[in-house]
Design a protein around this motif. Sequence first.
Motif, mmCIF file in Angstrom:
data_model
loop_
_atom_site.group_PDB
_atom_site.id
_atom_site.type_symbol
_atom_site.label_atom_id
_atom_site.label_comp_id
_atom_site.label_asym_id
_atom_site.label_seq_id
_atom_site.Cartn_x
_atom_site.Cartn_y
_atom_site.Cartn_z
ATOM 1 N N ARG A 16 0.833 -1.208 0.000
ATOM 2 C CA ARG A 16 0.000 0.000 0.000
ATOM 3 C C ARG A 16 0.861 1.249 0.000
ATOM 4 N NH1 ARG A 16 -1.309 3.591 3.794
ATOM 5 N NH2 ARG A 16 -0.579 2.263 5.475
ATOM 6 N N ILE A 17 1.832 1.301 0.873
ATOM 7 C CA ILE A 17 2.697 2.483 0.958
ATOM 8 C C ILE A 17 3.478 2.670 -0.335
ATOM 9 C CG2 ILE A 17 4.731 3.442 2.111
ATOM 10 C CD1 ILE A 17 3.592 2.430 4.749
ATOM 11 N N ARG A 18 4.009 1.570 -0.881
ATOM 12 C CA ARG A 18 4.742 1.676 -2.147
ATOM 13 C C ARG A 18 3.835 2.172 -3.274
ATOM 14 N NH1 ARG A 18 7.783 -3.854 -2.826
ATOM 15 N NH2 ARG A 18 5.621 -4.382 -2.657
ATOM 16 N N SER A 19 2.595 1.693 -3.303
ATOM 17 C CA SER A 19 1.654 2.115 -4.346
ATOM 18 C C SER A 19 1.301 3.595 -4.209
ATOM 19 C CB SER A 19 0.366 1.283 -4.275
ATOM 20 O OG SER A 19 0.648 -0.066 -4.498
ATOM 21 N N ARG A 65 3.121 5.897 -2.748
ATOM 22 C CA ARG A 65 4.308 6.685 -3.080
ATOM 23 C C ARG A 65 4.550 6.729 -4.584
ATOM 24 N NH1 ARG A 65 8.747 5.569 1.727
ATOM 25 N NH2 ARG A 65 7.514 6.599 3.355
ATOM 26 N N PHE A 66 4.281 5.634 -5.269
ATOM 27 C CA PHE A 66 4.403 5.622 -6.727
ATOM 28 C C PHE A 66 3.428 6.635 -7.333
ATOM 29 C CE2 PHE A 66 3.053 4.245 -10.918
ATOM 30 C CZ PHE A 66 4.273 4.106 -11.578
ATOM 31 N N THR A 67 2.189 6.620 -6.838
ATOM 32 C CA THR A 67 1.171 7.555 -7.333
ATOM 33 C C THR A 67 1.579 8.995 -7.052
ATOM 34 O OG1 THR A 67 -0.523 5.874 -6.967
ATOM 35 C CG2 THR A 67 -1.285 8.147 -7.250
ATOM 36 N N TYR A 68 2.115 9.249 -5.876
ATOM 37 C CA TYR A 68 2.606 10.580 -5.515
ATOM 38 C C TYR A 68 3.690 11.017 -6.497
ATOM 39 C CZ TYR A 68 4.798 14.259 -2.679
ATOM 40 O OH TYR A 68 5.332 15.442 -2.223
ATOM 41 N N GLY A 69 4.656 10.148 -6.742
ATOM 42 C CA GLY A 69 5.736 10.465 -7.676
ATOM 43 C C GLY A 69 5.221 10.710 -9.079
ATOM 44 N N LEU A 70 4.240 9.922 -9.485
ATOM 45 C CA LEU A 70 3.633 10.105 -10.805
ATOM 46 C C LEU A 70 2.937 11.459 -10.897
ATOM 47 C CD1 LEU A 70 3.130 8.733 -13.529
ATOM 48 C CD2 LEU A 70 1.044 7.760 -12.551
ATOM 49 N N SER A 129 0.149 11.936 0.907
ATOM 50 C CA SER A 129 1.298 11.907 1.809
ATOM 51 C C SER A 129 0.952 11.258 3.152
ATOM 52 C CB SER A 129 1.848 13.317 2.022
ATOM 53 O OG SER A 129 0.991 14.097 2.842
ATOM 54 N N PHE A 130 -0.277 11.354 3.568
ATOM 55 C CA PHE A 130 -0.686 10.734 4.831
ATOM 56 C C PHE A 130 -0.780 9.215 4.689
ATOM 57 C CE2 PHE A 130 -2.108 15.085 5.279
ATOM 58 C CZ PHE A 130 -1.668 15.393 6.554
ATOM 59 N N ARG A 157 6.531 12.398 4.822
ATOM 60 C CA ARG A 157 6.584 13.476 5.808
ATOM 61 C C ARG A 157 7.474 14.615 5.339
ATOM 62 N NH1 ARG A 157 6.595 8.584 8.343
ATOM 63 N NH2 ARG A 157 4.982 8.251 9.883
ATOM 64 N N GLY A 158 7.543 15.641 6.170
ATOM 65 C CA GLY A 158 8.455 16.755 5.923
ATOM 66 C C GLY A 158 8.077 17.572 4.700
ATOM 67 N N GLY A 159 9.109 18.023 4.007
ATOM 68 C CA GLY A 159 8.902 18.888 2.856
ATOM 69 C C GLY A 159 8.071 18.260 1.760
ATOM 70 N N LEU A 160 8.184 16.939 1.596
ATOM 71 C CA LEU A 160 7.396 16.288 0.552
ATOM 72 C C LEU A 160 5.900 16.349 0.858
ATOM 73 C CD1 LEU A 160 9.588 13.178 -0.312
ATOM 74 C CD2 LEU A 160 9.256 15.255 -1.644
ATOM 75 N N ARG A 161 5.547 16.525 2.099
ATOM 76 C CA ARG A 161 4.138 16.701 2.450
ATOM 77 C C ARG A 161 3.742 18.170 2.345
ATOM 78 N NH1 ARG A 161 2.027 14.175 7.855
ATOM 79 N NH2 ARG A 161 2.006 12.369 6.485
ATOM 80 N N TRP A 162 4.487 19.028 3.020
ATOM 81 C CA TRP A 162 4.061 20.421 3.178
ATOM 82 C C TRP A 162 4.284 21.274 1.934
ATOM 83 C CZ3 TRP A 162 0.676 20.300 6.663
ATOM 84 C CH2 TRP A 162 0.803 19.412 7.731
ATOM 85 N N LEU A 163 5.245 20.927 1.116
ATOM 86 C CA LEU A 163 5.456 21.702 -0.112
ATOM 87 C C LEU A 163 4.304 21.535 -1.107
ATOM 88 C CD1 LEU A 163 9.297 21.371 -0.707
ATOM 89 C CD2 LEU A 163 8.005 23.454 -0.173
ATOM 90 N N THR A 164 3.555 20.436 -0.969
ATOM 91 C CA THR A 164 2.383 20.277 -1.839
ATOM 92 C C THR A 164 1.333 21.351 -1.527
ATOM 93 O OG1 THR A 164 1.409 18.644 -0.337
ATOM 94 C CG2 THR A 164 2.736 17.805 -2.185
ATOM 95 N N LEU A 165 1.226 21.717 -0.249
ATOM 96 C CA LEU A 165 0.316 22.823 0.086
ATOM 97 C C LEU A 165 0.846 24.141 -0.460
ATOM 98 C CD1 LEU A 165 -0.850 22.060 3.741
ATOM 99 C CD2 LEU A 165 -2.057 21.677 1.587
ATOM 100 N N GLY A 166 2.171 24.277 -0.480
ATOM 101 C CA GLY A 166 2.780 25.444 -1.104
ATOM 102 C C GLY A 166 2.455 25.511 -2.588
#
Length: 134
Positions: free
Chosen positions: A6-9, A11-16, A64-65, A70-79
């Motif tokens: 699940r986490i890998r999937s 994260r793959f979707t996030y990267g895509l 991201s949840f 976590r970190g910048g990879l989560r919060w920069l999306t709000l940016g």
Amino acid sequence: MELNVRIRSVRFTYGLLAALYVLCVILQVYFAGLGVFVDSADLELHRVFANYFEFGAIIMFLLSFFGSIRGGLRWLTLGLFALTSLQHMTIQTFTGVLPALHTVDALLLFWISGYLLRKSWSWLLLRRNGEVQG
């Protein structure tokens, strides 16, 4: 440590989505160039296309949840979302010299989305551990 499927999937979707966001920003600049240098009617394409990807950043934030991102990879999306909203405001609300911020904002969108893609690139390569390298 191996991450679960699940986490890998996720994260793959996030990267895509990060890759698609960078591509969309590049297309937006191209469409703006068409409108400025070829035919001003093409600015309509630039205006409309933004509506197709502006919520990608919110989807990335939510992912991201679920992907333990976590970190910048989560919060920069709000940016990204805030800067995309600012894009609309620079054209529709601002007056005087402030609409010129539209171009600077586009540079920030490109930089942040490129950073997110670079940091999540290993997830697109489907590496077993799925960890982001600093």
